[in-house]
Design a protein around this motif. Structure first.
Motif, short mmCIF file in Angstrom:
data_model
loop_
_atom_site.label_atom_id
_atom_site.label_comp_id
_atom_site.label_asym_id
_atom_site.label_seq_id
_atom_site.Cartn_x
_atom_site.Cartn_y
_atom_site.Cartn_z
N LEU A 102 0.85 -1.19 0.00
CA LEU A 102 0.00 0.00 0.00
C LEU A 102 0.89 1.24 0.00
N TYR A 136 -3.92 6.93 -3.28
CA TYR A 136 -3.58 5.60 -2.78
C TYR A 136 -3.32 4.64 -3.93
N SER A 164 -6.38 -0.20 -5.88
CA SER A 164 -7.07 0.74 -4.99
C SER A 164 -8.42 1.13 -5.58
N GLU A 169 -7.87 -2.97 1.48
CA GLU A 169 -7.32 -1.62 1.40
C GLU A 169 -7.66 -0.82 2.65
#
Length: 535
Positions: free
Chosen positions: A403, A468, A484, A493
């Motif tokens: 991430l 993101y 995302s 997420e």
């Protein structure tokens, strides 16, 4: 080797220790003070004995992604020294840099603290506040002989912070090579290591930082093929087009990795000849990923996933592969643990956790199930945007997912497309991507950006990105398929965002506490370019 005994070093250290702590100001009878001195001398000569503490050789290349060693399966590269260390100890498959840029990553390694916890030192080409202890100095204070050759901490200005030497330690740089390929440093790393060993006192443990300048650019074009490497064996990462120009560029990169490895091989041989290898912890890694578009200076997999091999023949079982998630701040904690050095109690503390238990285990695979995530970050890399603006990123890597939080998605990640060549004259279009090292691969992407087959790679490297990004590393190590916002990954997420933000708050990251505008004020001591103001 010098004739002084290690006892004399223990005496010197103990006296220095007294002076530093100002024990001479203690109001006590002379006999009490003398007793204190001799007690400390006794402690010093016992706890610094070489048989109780290992030597440490830290070899750190400059810009090498984890996959590019023969031990990791790359068919077009040969790294026998790295492979030997991995076989004698362990190959770590999930080691991650603190930052995808050299200066902040090395500062995090030196301090054992995340880049967002060390102020100016956490960004590129800045200063290095004196208040943050570094492990080479801590080991030197405890009796280790310390030094470095090649690249220590940098680029940046450590002197402006009041430091009298590079944070990596005293420099050993006397020996130079007369003939090297273009782009390769003339520093004779291996010969300087011999000098370093000759300087230490008898039975004194040592810490040596071998900082190769390779495979940092620039390269001698065609060096890989000149050395006999086969372009057909190159495995082109999924974020680059599979073209002859790209394969040739990668082969030149491989050639410089092999140069770094050759000097490591000479150092290992020197240790073996001196009977020191058995009690030397050898750590081989790099500071950030390969200097290609969408790798170095990015928190993608090829920017932060590092090679790591460690051996300690006297104590550590060999022939293992370790899959635990390891961060660079963990390496620092482990070095201090192995050296039996306690981090100063009056300092804010280490961010990592020692994995000495993993080194000593005879297990392979996952040895510590509590190691569920590692973190990386970047702020400024080169001077690549208006007013020297940063491109702030924070990344969380688990076993399966990566991430990335891009805190300023309105900014250009690789640099603004156009810069000023002079105060009033704009340079060519696509001439401002300075967060990508100048290289044939970047040139190829720019020159062929209108080719439908090449355009996706160009835009992936330079276009603006969403706030993101989420990648399944198992299926997409090239980080080209952002998950995302996709329905089936919403739960994953959301959980990762919460985990990342919670950790950043707990560890005091200015980006989540107050916006982090302090990073825009840190002075850069390398060149600064001019860019048009954003519209």
């Amino acid at each position: 080797m010098k004739s002084k005994t290690f006892l004399s070093n223990g005496i010197k250290f103990s006296i220095d220790f007294l002076l530093r702590r100002k024990f001479s100001k203690i109001k006590c009878p002379n006999y009490s003070f003398l007793f204190l001195i001799f007690s400390l001398l006794n402690i010093g000569t016992q706890s610094f004995a070489a048989e109780n503490r290992p030597n440490i050789l830290l070899a750190i290349s400059d810009d090498q992604s984890w996959i590019h060693t023969s031990a990791s399966g790359s068919p077009a590269i040969e790294t026998p020294a790295f492979d030997h260390v991995a076989q004698a100890g362990a190959l770590f498959t999930n080691a991650f840099a603190a930052s995808p840029g050299c200066s902040p990553c090395r500062a995090a390694l030196l301090t054992g603290r995340h880049t967002w916890q060390i102020e100016e030192a956490g960004t590129h080409a800045s200063s290095f506040p004196l208040k943050y202890p570094v492990f080479p100095s801590l080991l030197a204070d405890s009796g280790y002989h310390t030094g470095y050759t090649g690249k220590g901490w940098g680029p940046g200005n450590y002197k402006i912070s009041g430091r009298t030497q590079n944070p990596a330690g005293p420099s050993y740089s006397k020996h130079k090579l007369k003939n090297t390929p273009a782009g390769i440093s003339k520093t004779d790393y291996a010969a300087n290591f011999v000098d370093f060993l000759e300087d230490r006192q008898e039975n004194q443990p040592f810490l040596f930082w071998y900082g190769g300048h390779e495979p940092h650019r620039s390269y001698e074009k065609g060096l890989g093929e000149k050395n006999g490497a086969d372009p057909s064996l190159v495995e082109v990462p999924g974020f680059l087009p599979d073209e002859p120009e790209i394969r040739s560029d990668i082969l030149d990169y491989y050639a410089e990795i092999e140069w770094f490895d050759q000097h490591l091989s000479k150092m290992l041989k020197t240790l073996e000849e001196k009977g020191e290898l058995e009690n030397t912890v050898v750590i081989v890694t790099s500071d950030n990923g390969m200097p290609f578009p969408r790798a170095k200076a990015n928190c993608y997999e090829y920017g932060i996933h590092m090679p790591l091999a460690i051996c300690w023949p006297k104590q550590m079982p060999g022939g293992r592969q370790i899959d635990d998630l390891i961060g660079f701040v963990d390496i620092t904690a482990t070095i201090l643990d192995l050296a039996q050095v306690t981090y100063p109690a009056d300092q804010p503390g280490l961010s990592g956790r020692s994995f000495r238990d993993i080194l000593m285990s005879d297990k392979s695979g996952i040895c510590d199930p509590l190691r569920t995530a590692v973190y990386s970050a970047r702020e400024r890399h080169s001077s690549s945007r208006y007013n020297n603006w940063t491109y702030p990123q924070r990344a969380l890597r688990t076993d399966n997912y990566l991430l990335i939080h891009n805190f300023r998605p309105e900014r250009w990640p690789a640099g603004a497309p156009q810069k000023y060549d002079s105060d009033d004259k704009l340079g060519p279009a696509h001439g401002g991507y300075h967060d990508i090292d100048a290289c044939p691969s970047l040139t190829y992407l720019i020159e062929n950006r209108d080719n439908p087959a090449i355009a996706p790679y160009f835009h992936a490297a330079v276009d603006k990105r969403p706030e993101y990004e989420l990648f399944n590393i198992k299926t997409d190590p090239a980080c080209m398929k952002n998950l995302s916002g996709q329905q089936e990954f919403q739960s994953i997420e959301r959980d990762l965002i919460v985990k990342l933000n919670t950790y950043l708050k707990e560890t005091g990251d200015p980006r989540v506490l107050d916006g982090g505008e302090i990073y825009e004020t840190y002075k850069r001591y390398s060149s600064i370019r001019k860019f048009p103001a954003p519209e």
